[in-house]
Design a protein around this motif. Structure first.
Motif, short mmCIF file in Angstrom:
data_model
loop_
_atom_site.label_atom_id
_atom_site.label_comp_id
_atom_site.label_asym_id
_atom_site.label_seq_id
_atom_site.Cartn_x
_atom_site.Cartn_y
_atom_site.Cartn_z
N TYR A 50 0.64 -1.23 0.07
CA TYR A 50 -0.07 -0.08 0.20
C TYR A 50 0.74 1.16 -0.03
N VAL A 51 1.92 1.25 0.87
CA VAL A 51 2.83 2.33 0.99
C VAL A 51 3.50 2.57 -0.29
N SER A 52 3.86 1.56 -0.98
CA SER A 52 4.41 1.91 -2.18
C SER A 52 3.84 2.65 -3.34
N GLN A 56 5.40 10.47 -2.80
CA GLN A 56 6.61 10.91 -2.24
C GLN A 56 6.90 12.23 -2.82
N THR A 57 6.94 13.17 -1.66
CA THR A 57 7.54 14.39 -2.04
C THR A 57 8.97 14.58 -1.36
N THR A 58 9.58 15.65 -1.75
CA THR A 58 11.14 15.71 -1.12
C THR A 58 11.15 15.68 0.41
N ARG A 68 4.12 6.51 -9.41
CA ARG A 68 5.46 7.32 -9.68
C ARG A 68 6.59 6.70 -9.12
N SER A 69 6.60 6.17 -7.94
CA SER A 69 7.58 5.49 -7.33
C SER A 69 8.11 4.11 -8.49
N LEU A 268 14.51 8.95 4.07
CA LEU A 268 12.94 9.10 4.52
C LEU A 268 12.11 9.03 3.24
N LYS A 269 12.65 8.35 2.42
CA LYS A 269 11.88 8.22 1.03
C LYS A 269 11.22 6.79 1.22
#
Length: 301
Positions: A50-52, A56-58, A68-69, A268-269
């Motif tokens: 789910y988290v994948s 994700q931003t900076t 996107r990831s 933290l990515k």
């Protein structure tokens, strides 16, 4: 006319309420294991999947679903190269641990008749695990360095005229370190299976005129295959998830999927780290499933 076995007859004679109670008792016995696996295996894996897909931003991560990831991973030659490096190192280490471990297990499990001595030899294989994993990894640095023990011995024997640079901070050093660290996981299961072979079977083959290599090919190797598969699963799962050995012995020149996860978590990515984690989990699942197709461990063990 159908002939029923004695077990089937006895089961049919048991009253239906008693059979139901036995069934519920069996369910209650497996319930703690099912709950444990669900809470600490299935749920975390589903959460990682789910988290994948999060955005994700900076400086932050948001629970907004996006690809996107995943696109960043499969669109980058660096990350795809790390995937191939992980698979390549896994295959090489799997082969080297088998080539080193099988003869050792063959000697301990088949040629050593004294069980006490055989157990003592297996304990000797486990002794390195009495020390820290990191110490065992870092101990290879003074062994493989330009002025290390191996280069000194090679030059003293006039095998080489100058130190070999490729022994440290290369992919070769990672393979050497992993082979030594994980070889015992190949030796143990194989030695166990070889110890179960009835010596009378081998003796009968000799009496019929079979040589050692034919006995090995037709008797020893097939009967030891469950141990080989178990050892291969152990080695595969640990090598595919490796990051410490690759980082310490390659000078961070060799990037495996585990190293990428550590780097991304440190930055933290979380979403990208989750992507790599899902890919690594799927890879491990495919490898284990493929090994289990080779040998039916439930029947053999």
């Amino acid at each position: 006319m159908t002939v029923l076995s004695s077990t089937a007859v006895e089961e049919a004679a048991v009253p239906a309420p008693t059979r139901r109670r036995r069934t519920w008792s069996a369910y209650w016995l497996i319930a703690p294991g099912v709950v444990w696996m669900a809470l600490f295996l299935v749920v975390p894996i589903l959460m990682i999947v789910y988290v994948s897909f999060w955005t994700q931003t900076t400086f932050k991560i948001e629970p907004v679903l996006t690809m996107r990831s995943w696109q960043a991973f499969f669109g980058s030659d660096t990350y795809l190269g790390a995937l191939w490096t992980t698979i390549r190192i896994w295959l090489i280490v799997l082969c080297t641990t088998f080539l080193v471990g099988y003869p050792t297990a063959l000697f301990v499990g088949l040629f050593v008749r004294n069980k006490t001595l055989a157990n003592a030899l297996l304990v000797l294989c486990v002794i390195p695990f009495w020390t820290s994993f990191l110490i065992r990894v870092l101990a290879w640095r003074p062994m493989l360095g330009k002025e290390g023990a191996i280069n000194i011995i090679l030059q003293a024997l006039h095998v080489t005229s100058a130190p070999i640079d490729a022994l440290l901070f290369t992919e070769l050093s990672v393979i050497i370190g992993m082979t030594q660290i994980y070889c015992v996981f190949m030796v143990g299961p194989i030695a166990f299976m070889l110890g179960r072979i009835d010596p009378n079977v081998i003796e009968a083959a000799r009496d019929l005129g079979a040589g050692f290599f034919r006995i090995f090919r037709t008797i020893i190797l097939p009967l030891s295959m469950p141990g080989v598969i178990v050892g291969a699963i152990f080695v595969s799962v640990m090598v595919l998830g490796e990051f410490a050995t690759a980082s310490a012995l390659s000078g961070r020149k060799v990037n495996m999927l585990g190293n990428i996860i550590v780097t991304q978590v440190g930055s933290l990515k979380w979403a990208f780290a989750a992507v790599v984690g899902v890919i690594l989990t799927v890879l491990m699942g495919v490898v284990v499933a493929a090994f289990l197709r080779v040998v039916d461990l439930r029947r053999e063990l």
